[in-house]
Scaffold this active site. Structure first.
Site, short mmCIF file in Angstrom:
data_model
loop_
_atom_site.label_atom_id
_atom_site.label_comp_id
_atom_site.label_asym_id
_atom_site.label_seq_id
_atom_site.Cartn_x
_atom_site.Cartn_y
_atom_site.Cartn_z
N LYS A 143 0.82 -1.21 0.00
CA LYS A 143 0.00 0.00 0.00
C LYS A 143 0.86 1.26 0.00
CE LYS A 143 -3.77 -2.32 2.44
NZ LYS A 143 -4.53 -2.43 3.71
N GLY B 166 0.39 -4.27 10.61
CA GLY B 166 1.66 -4.04 9.93
C GLY B 166 1.81 -2.58 9.55
N GLY C 78 -0.50 0.66 6.01
CA GLY C 78 -0.85 -0.20 7.14
C GLY C 78 -1.83 -1.28 6.75
N ASP C 79 -1.81 -2.37 7.50
CA ASP C 79 -2.76 -3.45 7.29
C ASP C 79 -2.93 -4.21 8.59
OD1 ASP C 79 -4.32 -4.95 5.11
OD2 ASP C 79 -3.28 -6.58 6.15
N SER C 80 -4.11 -4.81 8.77
CA SER C 80 -4.40 -5.55 10.00
C SER C 80 -5.14 -6.84 9.70
CB SER C 80 -5.27 -4.70 10.95
OG SER C 80 -4.61 -3.51 11.33
#
Length: 230
Positions: free
Chosen positions: A60, A133, A96-98
């Protein structure tokens, strides 16, 4: 110091604003499933949760850097390497990622009410892990220089007395359909969570202490990002 947020998540935006930062938000337009599946196929094994969130956070951030340096960022038609057609792109780009993990199974966004209900009936009264992340890229004079990433994890425990009618009402609001694990701690889902072990902002989708550390690793001071009036 300008911060570009490679996300349109209201929760991540709220967290940054609460920390005194008004970022420039850009949608990264990344096919998360395709990116994760391609990486797993290349590795020949299923990716671990920390690998998934780090991979997608990086994808991203890099997608938004490409937009900014390719002239498809805040101003269409901007010259390559600039953010507005005249001034070279400067600042930090954050991706970011979750994901939520229960019994070793990775859960992202459910997208449908049926999947959200199934997940909640599995997780009530239990404890899972929320992985977030982060990937931070430094832009200087229209050039992407250094980058650092990190993953934060927190333990989330759900109440064991949540009724089916409460779950049905919560799912009917639509809130859990588009968040990792089908829950939030900063809105309607908060009363269904009894405890969090770790940084609470991780569960919202962006660990502020982790971000501060990454900013410092790139040689900048955290207060340099403050641009929002109290």
């Amino acid at each position: 110091m300008r911060l570009y947020l490679a996300s349109t998540s209201p929760a991540r935006l709220m967290l940054l604003r609460s920390a005194g930062i008004e970022p420039i938000t850009l949608a990264p337009e990344v096919d998360e499933t395709a990116v994760a599946d391609a990486a797993a196929a290349a590795a020949g094994v299923q990716l671990a949760p920390h690998e998934v969130v780090q991979l997608l956070a990086q994808a991203k951030a890099e997608a938004v850097v490409d937009m900014l340096l390719g002239g498809a960022g805040p101003a269409d038609g901007a010259e390559k390497g600039t953010s507005d057609g005249t001034v070279p792109a400067q600042g930090l780009v954050l991706g970011g990622d979750s994901v939520f993990v229960l019994d070793g199974v990775i859960y992202g966004k459910p997208h449908t009410a049926e999947k959200a209900a199934e997940r909640w009936r599995l997780q009530r009264g239990r404890t899972g892990q929320l992985y977030s992340g982060h990937w931070l890229i430094e832009l200087v004079d229209g050039v992407a220089l250094r980058a650092h990433g990190a993953v934060a994890v927190a333990q989330v425990t759900f109440a064991d007395d949540i009724t089916d009618s409460e779950l049905d009402a919560y799912i009917a609001t639509g809130e859990p359909l588009y968040v990792a694990g089908a829950f939030t701690i900063d809105s309607l889902g908060a009363p269904f969570i009894t405890s969090i072990a770790g940084d609470p902002s991780t569960v919202v989708g962006l660990s502020l202490p982790t971000l501060r550390r990454l900013v410092r690793e790139l040689g900048h001071e955290w207060p340099s990002l403050w641009n929002r009036a109290a």
